[in-house]
Design a protein around this motif. Structure first.
Motif, PDB file in Angstrom:
ATOM      1  N   GLU A  59      12.276   7.534 -11.556  1.00  0.00           N
ATOM      2  CA  GLU A  59      10.821   7.556 -11.334  1.00  0.00           C
ATOM      3  C   GLU A  59      10.119   6.410 -12.057  1.00  0.00           C
ATOM      4  N   SER A  62       1.608   4.626  -7.034  1.00  0.00           N
ATOM      5  CA  SER A  62       1.684   5.703  -6.046  1.00  0.00           C
ATOM      6  C   SER A  62       0.563   5.520  -5.025  1.00  0.00           C
ATOM      7  N   PRO A  63       0.661   6.177  -3.857  1.00  0.00           N
ATOM      8  CA  PRO A  63      -0.447   6.141  -2.900  1.00  0.00           C
ATOM      9  C   PRO A  63      -1.759   6.616  -3.505  1.00  0.00           C
ATOM     10  N   GLU A  64      -1.665   7.622  -4.368  1.00  0.00           N
ATOM     11  CA  GLU A  64      -2.874   8.148  -5.003  1.00  0.00           C
ATOM     12  C   GLU A  64      -3.553   7.100  -5.885  1.00  0.00           C
ATOM     13  N   LYS A  65      -2.737   6.340  -6.640  1.00  0.00           N
ATOM     14  CA  LYS A  65      -3.300   5.292  -7.491  1.00  0.00           C
ATOM     15  C   LYS A  65      -3.910   4.179  -6.658  1.00  0.00           C
ATOM     16  N   HIS A  88       8.316   5.136  -1.293  1.00  0.00           N
ATOM     17  CA  HIS A  88       7.644   4.433  -2.390  1.00  0.00           C
ATOM     18  C   HIS A  88       7.052   3.110  -1.885  1.00  0.00           C
ATOM     19  N   VAL A 136       9.161   3.259 -10.072  1.00  0.00           N
ATOM     20  CA  VAL A 136       7.998   3.283  -9.178  1.00  0.00           C
ATOM     21  C   VAL A 136       6.770   2.823  -9.952  1.00  0.00           C
ATOM     22  N   THR A 184       3.001   6.413   3.161  1.00  0.00           N
ATOM     23  CA  THR A 184       4.452   6.339   2.996  1.00  0.00           C
ATOM     24  C   THR A 184       5.121   7.268   4.004  1.00  0.00           C
TER      25      THR A 184
END
Length: 564
Positions: free
Chosen positions: A57, A63-66, A37, A60, A77
């Motif tokens: 969850e 995210s990498p996508e965001k 994370h 967190v 990550t």
């Protein structure tokens, strides 16, 4: 195109990367995070244990996508930066998935590796599967899974700082039998000993087995042994002894390390290599009050450091004012906050100081929600410069400490605080707010209008047979009083002044020091020059003495405790 690599995410690294992107749309930015994370709420981790946060969850935040969609930042990550080649301006990265390594070039490198929990190797049993630390989402999820999966009821938390306290509270709220062990003589180092006693009582009242002044010696399979030889049941042990800055990368590539053990940085958070910046828990900061290097593992300063580093990377300057260490914590029904220096740190810095300790109501007494607020204000002698404050109560202590933090940052003194105009409504506070009240008391002390003794001195006064006068009303006195105190109510004071000796010190108290202050002024204006007020008075005395009395079997100096 500028190539920026960031080592570590969370408050420092992720914030620096986002700031750089806002200032430079063309920069190529990559974050390396060895864990799964990149952005999560460190401070909220313990609240997953009690169910306040229902799912891990939810901890967190990004995210990498965001990061890619919202900031066009490449987040990797599960990839750990192993080394830095400063001459070549490259880093070596290891993929956790397959163990392979590769090199990545940089123009600018930002280090935000954070700090690691201290795990003393000298303590036997430290590496057992029921021993946990709390640093990230994986840690807290593993802890909860173990406790729930093994139906653990007895848990020992080692360390009485922020993490230890919050873990202990949330485990107790989840119905567990919790022991909290602290090697120092009090929990929560930012608070002075007299204020920490209030938190000690709150822990006891909520069923936490609190042990202070005793360290961890050995961890067994179902118990722990303390330095004193005492044993406590523990099917799970949570280590929250403290943290140490992650400086291995910095040391290995030859960056300067400061006197506190953190990475040394300059005004703009550049390391000894101008192409490498460092922020967050791993660095050494400047304490603006002691004028000495320090370490401060808090999210707020880390985010400000990250922004400043990002600004400088993009060609902007930063006014670095140093840190003062503002903090807050909840302990069951009490809120506690502190800022600036306390007595210990003022003494260590060689700063002459005094303090005002008051216990006013946080709202007008007629309001149903009105509760006492314990407030301690430290100031420099003789300048009156505000040094720090601590507040504990059921109400908005953070609001009051934020005011003091602002005053310290702006170089304010007691006169400034006295005249500070604040919001007022009976729903929120009193017309003369707690902070204004504290300034008035402090000015009386600074200008020599009154003299005081602290609650810590009262036991000695009782044992020495000093003249102690309780100016509360008879019914209050009967409900509980100092064993050697004489009851002379304020309502009868003027008719009974002849009963007060003029040839030896006389110490006055009431419930919270307000009535005894009025009595002191009446006596001084009537020719008495031997009068002292006990700061904190009977309520403060009861809270100060309670923990040690009941845990050590010490003889109480009061006929009955009164905490109302």
């Amino acid at each position: 195109m500028k190539r920026v690599l960031v080592v570590g995410g969370v408050a420092g690294g992720a914030s620096a990367a986002a700031r750089i992107r806002r200032l430079d749309e063309q920069a190529n930015i990559t974050i390396f995070e060895r864990g799964p994370h990149v952005s999560f709420s460190n401070c909220a981790l313990p609240y997953y244990l009690s169910g306040t946060i229902a799912r891990s969850e939810q901890l967190v935040l990004m995210s990498p996508e965001k990061f890619k969609k919202q900031y066009n930042i490449d987040v990797r990550t599960g990839q750990e930066v192993l080394s830095i080649d400063r001459a070549a301006k490259t880093v070596t990265v290891k993929r956790a998935s397959d163990g392979t390594t590769y090199e990545e070039a940089y123009d600018v490198l930002v280090l935000s590796p954070g700090a690691a929990p201290i795990v003393p190797s000298s303590i036997a049993g430290m590496r057992q599967p029921h021993v946990f630390t709390v640093r990230n989402v994986v840690d807290i999820a593993n802890l909860k899974q173990y406790v729930d999966g093994h139906s653990i009821q007895d848990i020992a938390v080692i360390g009485g700082g922020f993490i230890g306290l919050e873990v202990a509270e949330n485990l107790r709220s989840a119905g567990k039998n919790v022991s909290l062990v602290e090697a120092a003589n009090q929990i929560m180092a930012p608070f002075d000993y007299d204020m920490a006693q209030i938190l000690h009582k709150e822990l006891l009242d909520n069923g936490v087995k609190l042990v202070v002044g005793d360290g961890l010696k050995e961890i067994g399979t179902d118990k722990i042994t303390l330095t004193s030889g005492a044993e406590l049941p523990a099917g799970t042990v949570v280590l929250a002894i403290g943290v140490t800055p992650e400086t291995a990368l910095a040391k290995a590539c030859g960056l300067d390390i400061g006197v506190t053990g953190g990475i040394r940085v300059n005004h703009h958070y550049q390391t000894s290599d101008p192409n490498i910046y460092a922020v967050g828990d791993a660095i050494e900061v400047y304490n603006r009050q002691t004028r000495r290097p320090a370490r401060l593992a808090l999210a707020g300063p880390a985010q400000r450091q990250a922004r400043a580093a990002g600004d400088h990377i993009c060609g902007m300057n930063h006014n670095n004012r140093g840190v003062i260490g503002s903090c807050a914590v909840r302990v069951f029904g009490l809120n506690a906050a502190a800022t600036g220096l306390n007595e210990k740190t003022a003494q260590a810095a060689g700063i002459p100081y005094d303090f005002a300790y008051i216990i006013p109501s946080d709202r007008p007494g007629l309001m149903p929600a009105a509760r006492p607020m314990h407030f301690k204000l430290l100031y420099e002698v003789p300048t009156g410069r505000i040094l720090g404050a601590q507040a504990i109560g059921e109400g908005a202590v953070d609001k009051r400490i934020d005011v003091i933090a602002a005053m310290i940052t702006m170089g304010g003194d007691l006169e400034d605080l006295k005249e500070l105009e604040l919001c007022y409504s009976p729903m929120f506070g009193t017309a003369k707010d707690v902070v204004n009240h504290a300034a008035l008391v402090a000015l009386n002390l600074l200008y020599g209008k009154v003299r005081q003794v602290p609650v810590s001195a009262v036991r000695s006064l009782v044992e020495e047979g000093a003249v102690l006068i309780d100016v509360r009303e008879p019914a209050e006195y009967a409900a509980g009083h100092l064993k050697t105190a004489v009851n002379l109510p304020l309502s009868q004071l003027r008719e009974r002044m002849g009963e007060i000796p003029a040839d030896r010190p006389v110490y006055l108290h009431c419930r919270s020091s307000q009535r005894s202050y009025n009595a002191l002024m009446a006596l001084q204006n009537s020719g008495f020059n031997n009068i002292w007020n006990i700061s904190g008075s009977f309520l403060g005395i009861c809270l100060y003495e309670y923990y040690n009395d009941i845990t050590q079997g010490r003889e109480a100096i009061v006929t009955a405790y009164n905490f109302n």
